[in-house]
Scaffold this motif. Structure first.
Motif, PDB file in Angstrom:
ATOM      1  N   VAL A 289     -19.112  38.119  85.461  1.00 60.67           N
ATOM      2  CA  VAL A 289     -19.339  37.843  86.876  1.00 60.67           C
ATOM      3  C   VAL A 289     -18.167  38.312  87.724  1.00 60.67           C
ATOM      4  CG1 VAL A 289     -19.751  36.013  88.563  1.00 60.67           C
ATOM      5  CG2 VAL A 289     -20.782  35.875  86.313  1.00 60.67           C
ATOM      6  N   ARG A 290     -16.958  38.009  87.285  1.00 60.11           N
ATOM      7  CA  ARG A 290     -15.773  38.413  88.048  1.00 60.11           C
ATOM      8  C   ARG A 290     -14.541  38.301  87.177  1.00 60.11           C
ATOM      9  NH1 ARG A 290     -13.936  33.300  91.684  1.00 60.11           N
ATOM     10  NH2 ARG A 290     -14.777  31.720  90.304  1.00 60.11           N
ATOM     11  N   ASP A 291     -13.457  38.908  87.675  1.00 58.84           N
ATOM     12  CA  ASP A 291     -12.162  38.821  87.016  1.00 58.84           C
ATOM     13  C   ASP A 291     -11.243  37.981  87.891  1.00 58.84           C
ATOM     14  OD1 ASP A 291     -12.825  40.453  84.806  1.00 58.84           O
ATOM     15  OD2 ASP A 291     -12.545  42.249  86.038  1.00 58.84           O
TER      16      ASP A 291
ATOM     17  N   SER B 150     -17.780  34.690  82.900  1.00 65.95           N
ATOM     18  CA  SER B 150     -19.140  35.136  82.585  1.00 65.95           C
ATOM     19  C   SER B 150     -20.088  33.951  82.636  1.00 65.95           C
ATOM     20  CB  SER B 150     -19.187  35.798  81.209  1.00 65.95           C
ATOM     21  OG  SER B 150     -18.812  34.883  80.204  1.00 65.95           O
TER      22      SER B 150
ATOM     23  N   SER C 164     -11.499  36.631  82.576  1.00 62.32           N
ATOM     24  CA  SER C 164     -12.811  37.077  83.026  1.00 62.32           C
ATOM     25  C   SER C 164     -13.769  35.900  82.982  1.00 62.32           C
ATOM     26  CB  SER C 164     -13.328  38.225  82.156  1.00 62.32           C
ATOM     27  OG  SER C 164     -13.544  37.775  80.834  1.00 62.32           O
TER      28      SER C 164
END
Length: 171
Positions: A134-136, A128, A126
């Motif tokens: 923010v996204r995976d 951040s 992940s």
């Protein structure tokens, strides 16, 4: 090896310039001795002859280079790298290193110096920024591309959410 490439290109350029100079000196002699057509035929025969003389050595060198095909295919599928020539991808595949990260480990920390690019072979992570997810990321995804392009600190933190198998490339 990377540290010899500049020297190799220098030698290649010197040999090219030497060949041009030698050709400039020999062409008038060859035209005088064999005529224009004879000079063209003789000059045209040099390239295939040179190829025959060095082909066994070139093939031996080519066979000795072991490009990890699976790594090259993974790198070629990364969008930022997909525009590169196949020979460049092969070079990156040879230079890529494997790294693992257990689940829960921070792979890169926002604000730290950046000098490595990562491609996920397996597992998930992940991303951040300032603590906000923010996204995976999953297999085939990459991060740290700014480390390849700029000398800036990490812009995000990447945390392994499962065990990660990574490929790394140094700037």
């Amino acid at each position: 090896p990377e540290h010899l490439l500049t020297a190799i290109f220098g030698v290649l350029e010197a040999v090219s310039m030497g060949a041009i100079a030698l050709g400039s000196l020999l062409v008038p002699v060859l035209v005088s001795a064999a005529g224009v057509q004879g000079a063209i035929v003789a000059t045209g025969a040099l390239l295939p002859l040179a190829a025959l003389l060095v082909s066994s050595r070139v093939l031996r060198i080519d066979r000795s280079v072991q490009v990890p095909v699976e790594v090259a295919q993974l790198l070629a599928g990364v969008p930022i790298l997909s525009v590169l020539a196949p020979r460049v991808i092969d070079r990156l595949a040879i230079e890529a290193r494997q790294q693992t990260a257990p689940a829960g480990q921070v792979v890169v920390e926002q604000g730290e110096p950046a000098d490595t690019f990562y491609v996920i072979r397996s597992g998930s992570a992940s991303v951040s920024i300032d603590g906000t997810p923010v996204r995976d990321l999953g297999p085939g995804a990459c991060f740290g591309e700014l480390a390849l392009l700029h000398d800036t600190p990490r812009t995000a933190t990447v945390l392994a959410t499962t065990d990660l198998d990574l490929l790394t490339l140094d700037r």
